[in-house]
Design a protein around this motif. Structure first.
Motif, PDB file in Angstrom:
ATOM      1  N   PHE A 143       0.852  -1.186   0.000  1.00  0.00           N
ATOM      2  CA  PHE A 143       0.000   0.000   0.000  1.00  0.00           C
ATOM      3  C   PHE A 143       0.888   1.235   0.000  1.00  0.00           C
ATOM      4  O   PHE A 143       1.856   1.311   0.747  1.00  0.00           O
ATOM      5  N   VAL A 144       0.526   2.180  -0.827  1.00  0.00           N
ATOM      6  CA  VAL A 144       1.377   3.363  -0.982  1.00  0.00           C
ATOM      7  C   VAL A 144       0.528   4.628  -0.849  1.00  0.00           C
ATOM      8  O   VAL A 144      -0.692   4.605  -1.066  1.00  0.00           O
ATOM      9  N   THR A 145       1.201   5.707  -0.510  1.00  0.00           N
ATOM     10  CA  THR A 145       0.518   6.987  -0.310  1.00  0.00           C
ATOM     11  C   THR A 145       1.348   8.115  -0.915  1.00  0.00           C
ATOM     12  O   THR A 145       2.569   8.109  -0.792  1.00  0.00           O
ATOM     13  N   GLY A 146       0.679   9.060  -1.558  1.00  0.00           N
ATOM     14  CA  GLY A 146       1.383  10.213  -2.097  1.00  0.00           C
ATOM     15  C   GLY A 146       0.731  10.708  -3.374  1.00  0.00           C
ATOM     16  O   GLY A 146      -0.024   9.992  -4.035  1.00  0.00           O
ATOM     17  N   SER A 147       1.049  11.954  -3.726  1.00  0.00           N
ATOM     18  CA  SER A 147       0.451  12.513  -4.941  1.00  0.00           C
ATOM     19  C   SER A 147       0.985  11.830  -6.195  1.00  0.00           C
ATOM     20  O   SER A 147       0.366  11.893  -7.258  1.00  0.00           O
ATOM     21  N   SER A 148       2.146  11.168  -6.097  1.00  0.00           N
ATOM     22  CA  SER A 148       2.637  10.364  -7.218  1.00  0.00           C
ATOM     23  C   SER A 148       1.563   9.401  -7.692  1.00  0.00           C
ATOM     24  O   SER A 148       1.376   9.199  -8.903  1.00  0.00           O
ATOM     25  N   PHE A 149       0.882   8.813  -6.741  1.00  0.00           N
ATOM     26  CA  PHE A 149      -0.063   7.755  -7.078  1.00  0.00           C
ATOM     27  C   PHE A 149      -1.427   8.333  -7.479  1.00  0.00           C
ATOM     28  O   PHE A 149      -2.163   7.723  -8.237  1.00  0.00           O
TER      29      PHE A 149
END
Lengths: 251, 419
Positions: B340-346
């Motif tokens: 699970f990832v978080t950030g505006s990249s995603f």
């Protein structure tokens, strides 16, 4: 030694000679003027040795090797000009001579990346002046493709106009190797011994592989042409399709 | 020349050139970035030349050696060291990376070099970083509900739409990405198949295989994904520089990418701005992640030619920003795993995938039409500087009049189809 059936007469050569040299000098003057006008312009050139000088599929050295040199100037405005020199030897002529091909044009690039160009070139031979001829051309380049259409009122001195179209493709195979493909078609007049003429088509093709080794470019190609004898005044029965090897050094 | 002679020549040439190709790539010197400058020299568009008339394309040697000589003269005059160069035909320049001996002298050298008439433009090398955190692991897939992804995929999967992901390396043999990467290039060093977390995660969100019984479903699972490695992971973070990103952008334009994803940010960069403008002029849709720590969202998100995207849980975003899922996103990570990832990249990756679906349905959409469709009925206020949460179903309905989801929920009855 036989003369080509439709080689221009001596009188035509004599009349055109001063004009020919004036045209060549004119292009050289343009190059120098452009170079002086803008220090941002760029010079480039090349020196080559080829096992056979093929021009639109036809050998201009009677299947013998040639040494060639070229110089090119690109102005930031899009204008360009340059000259190309090569030794040539026509099958029906008596010895070696030089071809000096000078050219000038304008190239522009669209936001799509496709570029277009218009230009003129003039091919001058130091002995067989009857073969001298001017051309105008227009073309495009898009990525690895390019195409051009040439028009001349007297192709290699022959009476009657001629149009040559070509498509070229270059595909890199890594940083140092590329495949090159060329196809061309010439539409010109053919003369019969009784003074009649008819339009004819001549096709040429080339498939090659190029290698960059240090500062040198080496290229091995197969070149073929159809129906050359009737389209070119100097193409004899000894003309053959075959493999050409070249070594170039650009600068 | 006989056939036997020709074969012998060809064999010799191959024997010499193959080792050259293997040794061609140069690694990026991480520490040297801040004392490097980019010097652009003009290249003329390809044109008629009798000496190369048979090989027509851009990648001829003609002119390259002349520019190299000019670069060497500039290096000698300003006490610089040439590191490498890369042609950028989209801008009509050849870009030379040159190293300055003293990093403190970079601003002064840039001014001096810019005054040389042989130079088209010059700038300092900038460093960029990816915009992500991977510290949250919660079993959620927001787009399944918020974007009705399964319904959307019934009418569009991004089939044959080419997407360039400019990022860190992508694990191409990940089970959920197997066969999904059409083209992979490494613009950082000469290594093949570099698998890194950020690039793999972004690739999974955009284009992971759907209906394969494992992992996640990408937003555009049948798109043509180009994995262009322009960033690299260090112990602390993933970074890129002006030159590696520029090379990847030029490649994406050469390969006629329809959508470009830039999940990275840094300072304003003139070379990259020009490449983005060149891409926009060719109809490429460019999606960039917003850096929420910067007032203007950072570059390239702040550039007018891109769609700027932030995560929808971020409150203080700059004007004209689209919001998309960006927290706790399940996606592919390295070593064949999922995380699970978080950030505006995603969040940007989500919008990139959605744009691919839109371009499948309406290939000739302009950038303005795409922006309007994504922003929805709040278009006016977005132009005035407000944020808009992206609704996939509504965006698709707006561009084609196609009802992708539960229409009563998603379709804005006030909007008109653009086609």
């Amino acid at each position: 030694m036989f003369a080509p059936a439709h080689a221009p007469s001596r009188s035509i050569r004599g009349r055109n000679r001063s004009f020919d040299f004036a045209a060549f000098r004119g292009v050289v003057a343009i190059v120098l003027a452009l170079a002086c006008a803008d220090a941002r312009g760029q010079w480039s050139g090349s020196v080559s040795v080829v096992s056979d000088y093929r021009y639109r599929g036809i050998s201009l050295t009677d299947n013998d090797p040639a040494v060639q040199g070229a110089i090119n100037y690109d102005d930031p405005s899009g204008f360009y000009a340059g000259a190309f020199l090569s030794n040539v030897r026509f099958a029906f002529a008596s010895g070696q001579e030089l071809q000096a091909l000078s050219f000038a044009g304008y190239v522009w690039q669209l936001p799509s990346g496709v570029s277009g160009e218009v230009g003129v070139d003039y091919s001058l031979f130091t002995r067989t002046h009857g073969y001298d001829y001017p051309e105008v051309y227009t073309g495009f380049t898009s990525g690895n493709f390019s195409g051009r259409l040439y028009y001349t009122p007297r192709y290699f001195g022959r009476f009657g106009d001629a149009i040559y179209g070509e498509l070229n493709f270059a595909q890199p195979l890594g940083d140092h190797v590329r495949i090159v493909v060329h196809g061309g078609a010439l539409r010109s007049k053919s003369y019969d011994p009784y003074g009649g003429s008819s339009n004819q088509s001549t096709f040429d093709g080339r498939l090659g592989i190029g290698f960059d080794i240090d500062a040198f470019n080496l290229e091995l190609s197969w070149v073929g042409v159809s129906n050359a004898e009737s389209a070119y005044p100097f193409a004899g029965s000894s003309h053959r399709n075959g493999v050409v090897f070249s070594v170039s050094r650009s600068f | 020349m006989s056939a036997r002679q020709a074969a012998a020549v060809l064999f010799c040439l191959c024997a010499v050139v193959v080792p050259l190709d293997r040794a061609a790539a140069a690694a990026v010197d991480d520490a040297a970035t801040n004392r490097q400058i980019l010097v652009m020299l003009r290249t003329a568009p390809p044109h008629f030349r009798p000496d190369i008339s048979y090989s027509g394309g851009y990648d001829t040697r003609a002119g390259r050696d002349g520019r190299r000589r000019t670069a060497e003269a500039l290096a000698a005059r300003f006490d610089l060291e040439i590191v490498e160069n890369w042609p950028m035909p989209a801008l009509g320049v050849d870009c030379f990376v040159m190293a300055v001996a003293d990093r403190d002298a970079v601003p002064r050298i840039v001014v001096q070099v810019a005054q040389d008439p042989r130079v088209e433009s010059v700038q300092a090398m900038h460093e960029f970083h990816v915009l992500a955190h991977n510290d949250a692991l919660y079993p959620l897939q927001p787009t399944a509900r918020a974007w009705h992804l399964a319904d959307v995929h019934k009418i569009a999967t991004g089939n044959a739409v080419s997407i360039a992901e400019i990022d860190t390396g992508v694990e191409r043999n990940h089970p959920d990405l197997a066969g999904r990467v059409a083209i992979a290039r490494n613009f950082v060093d000469g290594r093949d198949d570099v698998a890194e977390i950020h690039g793999t995660a972004v690739a999974g969100i955009i284009a992971a295989r759907a209906d394969d019984g494992i992992g996640v479903a990408g937003i555009a699972p049948e798109s043509k994904l180009m994995a262009l490695r322009a960033c690299w992971e260090t112990a602390a973070r993933a970074v890129c520089n002006s030159f590696t990103v520029a090379k990847a952008l030029q490649f994406a334009l050469d390969e006629k990418a329809q959508v470009i994803n830039l999940s990275l940010g840094g300072p304003r960069d003139r070379l990259l701005e020009r490449l983005l403008d060149a891409g926009a002029a060719r109809g490429v849709t460019i999606v960039a992640a917003v850096d929420p720590s910067l007032p203007d969202g950072g570059f390239p998100a702040s550039h007018r030619a891109v769609l700027a995207v932030a995560a929808d849980d971020v409150h203080d975003t700059p004007a004209n920003v689209l919001l998309a899922p960006g927290r706790d996103i399940p996606t592919t990570v390295t070593e064949g795993r999922w995380g699970f990832v978080t950030g505006s990249s995603f969040a940007a990756a989500h919008v990139t995938g959605l744009v691919a679906l839109m371009r499948e349905l309406a290939p000739r959409l302009s950038a303005h039409e795409i922006r309007e469709a994504l922003a929805g009925p709040s278009t006016t206020s977005v132009s005035a500087g407000h944020r808009a949460t992206v609704d996939a179903c509504a965006a698709i309905a707006r561009i084609g009049g196609v009802c992708a989801c539960a229409c009563a929920v998603s379709v804005d009855s006030r909007s008109e189809p653009l086609l």
